[in-house]
Design an enzyme around this catalytic site. Sequence first.
Site, PDB file in Angstrom:
ATOM      1  N   ARG A 161       0.916  -1.319   0.125  1.00 29.51           N
ATOM      2  CA  ARG A 161       0.072  -0.034   0.082  1.00 29.51           C
ATOM      3  C   ARG A 161       1.001   1.298  -0.076  1.00 29.51           C
ATOM      4  O   ARG A 161       1.487   1.664   0.913  1.00 29.51           O
ATOM      5  CB  ARG A 161      -1.074   0.029   1.129  1.00 29.51           C
ATOM      6  CG  ARG A 161      -1.727   1.320   1.474  1.00 29.51           C
ATOM      7  CD  ARG A 161      -3.097   1.090   1.929  1.00 29.51           C
ATOM      8  NE  ARG A 161      -2.758   1.170   3.546  1.00 29.51           N
ATOM      9  CZ  ARG A 161      -3.854   1.160   4.512  1.00 29.51           C
ATOM     10  NH1 ARG A 161      -4.929   1.509   4.036  1.00 29.51           N
ATOM     11  NH2 ARG A 161      -3.554   1.289   5.906  1.00 29.51           N
ATOM     12  N   ASP A 445      -4.105   3.125  13.787  1.00 28.63           N
ATOM     13  CA  ASP A 445      -3.293   3.451  12.595  1.00 28.63           C
ATOM     14  C   ASP A 445      -3.543   5.068  12.634  1.00 28.63           C
ATOM     15  O   ASP A 445      -4.466   5.608  13.287  1.00 28.63           O
ATOM     16  CB  ASP A 445      -3.361   2.840  11.274  1.00 28.63           C
ATOM     17  CG  ASP A 445      -4.534   2.753  10.645  1.00 28.63           C
ATOM     18  OD1 ASP A 445      -5.579   3.549  11.113  1.00 28.63           O
ATOM     19  OD2 ASP A 445      -4.640   1.895   9.728  1.00 28.63           O
TER      20      ASP A 445
END
Length: 533
Positions: A161, A445
Site C-alpha cells: 500500500r 493507525d
Amino acid sequence: MTLTVTDTTPAGADRILTPEALDFVEQLHRKFAGTRNELLVQRVANRRRAAETGGLDFLPETKDIREGDWKVAPAPEKLRDRRVEMTGPASPAKMAINALNSGAKVWLADLEDASTPSWPNVLDALANLTDAARGELSFTSPEGKEYALRTDAPLATVVVRPRGWHLPENHILIDGEPAVGALVDFGLHFFHNGKYLLERGDGPFYYLPKMESYLEARLWNDVFVFAQDELGLPQGSVRATVLIETIPAAFQMEEILYELRDHASGLNAGRWDYLFSIIKYFRESGESFVMPDRASVVMTAPFMRAYTELLVKTCHRRGAFAMGGMAAVIPNRREPEVTAAAFEKVRADKTREANDGFDGSWVAHPDLVETCREVFDSVLGEKPNQVDRLREEVQVTPAQLLDVSSAHGEVTEAGLRLNLYVAVAYTAVWLSGNGAVAIHNLMEDAATAEISRSQVWQQLHNQVKLADSGHTVTRELIRQLLDEETERLRTEVNDDERFNRYYLPAAKLIADLTLGEGEFVEFLTLPAYELVS
C-alpha cells in the site's frame, strides 16, 4: 530540470536510490504529477458542491458503465484465495518477517496509514520489501535473537500500500518541488521488484488508498500502463485492490473498478477512514451528519450495512474480490481475559463479513490469523472465494449511504475525552516514527487519529450537548479536557524527555486541528509530516 535527493545517509539508500530507479521516479513524476495536482484541486470543488447540496448521488454521466456488461481481468493464482490478510508496516524488518510468517494468505505491506513516512522508514520499508521479494529478508535483534522467513509453510503474498495521492515526499525534489509520495513508493518498489515478482507469480500487487473519484483511479491505471511499458512487463501484470474509504468513492465503486479493470483485483471496506471522510465531506451540513461516540458506530449500523453490502454486490457482479475491514482488537498474552474478549470480537466481526459475502478480511495481529481463517473456512469450504455469490437482492440508495442518523448512540463527555486522548497518544507515537500503535488493546493507525480529531471538530462546530455531563462542547471545554488528557498521558509515559519531545507537539497539533479558526485541515498527516521530514 533536476532531481535532488536531500538525504542519502539512511540505511538502504544506496540500494534503493540507484540512478536508474530515481530516473524512473522522475519520469513518473513528470508525466503524472500535473494530473494528480489537478485532481487534488478537483476534490475541493467536489466537496464544496456536496456540502452546498447536502448530499451525493450516483453519477449520471457514468450510468452506462454501471449498467454495462463488463468484468475485471481474471485474478492471478496468488490472489484467488485471500481469506485472511495480515496488515502492518514494512519497517522494521522484524514486523515484516512476522507478517510474512503469520500464516495469512496476504500481507498488506503498509507504507501509508500504519507507517510514519519518515525518510529512514520509507527507505527501510522499501529495502525490506526488496529483500522479501527475493526470500532474503532476515533480522537479528540487539539481544541476538534471529528472525528469518519460514521455510516450512507458504509465506503471505505481499500487497503493497503506497501513500495516498495527497502526501508529498520532501526528500526527493524535482525542479525544487517535493515529489508525489505515492509515485515515489510505487515507483521505487515497482522498479526494483516488478519483474522479479512477476517471474515468480508473486506480484506486483498493490492496495490503493484514499481515492475520491474514478478519475483518480484512471490516473493510477495510466501510471500502471506507463510503468509496465517502460520496464518491459506485459500489460495487466500489476493488480490493484482499492480501499473504498471515502464517501465519494462509495458512490463510484463501479466506475473505479471499470477504470482499473485490466489491473483490478477487488475493493476493500474500511471503517474509521470512511467515517472520517463522511464528517470531512459534510462538515458544514449540520446536525444530521453529527455522529455519536465513535465506539457506538458499529458496522451493523444501517448506513454502514448499506456501504458494505453495496461493495460486495459491486465486486462480485464485476468478478472482483470484496475484502472486509480491519479487526483492530489485539490479544494480550499476559491477560487471558483480554485475549478471550479479543478473539470473541474478531470471530463475531468476521462471521458477519463472511456471511455477507466477503471473500476475506483483515487482522492486525498474527495471533488472530487462525480465528479469521476458521470463520472463512466454515463459509468457503474448499472454494478459494465466493465471487459467485452475487447478492442481487441488495438495493442501496444514496439516502441509505448517507443516513448517519441510523447509527444509534449518544455523544458523551467520555467519548470526547477518549477522542482527545487517543488523538494525542497516537500522534505522539507517530511522530516518534511508529505508525502502528497499540492503545488499550486496539491496534491503531492514522485513521483512528483522523476520526478522533474530526469528531471533536464536528462536535464543537455544531455546539453538541453531551449526554452524560450536560455540557455543550465549546473551545473552553475542549481545551480543559485536552489539558487533562495530556496530563494523564504524562503520568502514563513517565518519561519527561520522551513526553516533551513527542507528546507536547502532538497535543499542540491536535489543539490546532480541533480549535483552529482557519479551514478544516484535510489530513492530519500533512502537518504532522512536516514535523518528521
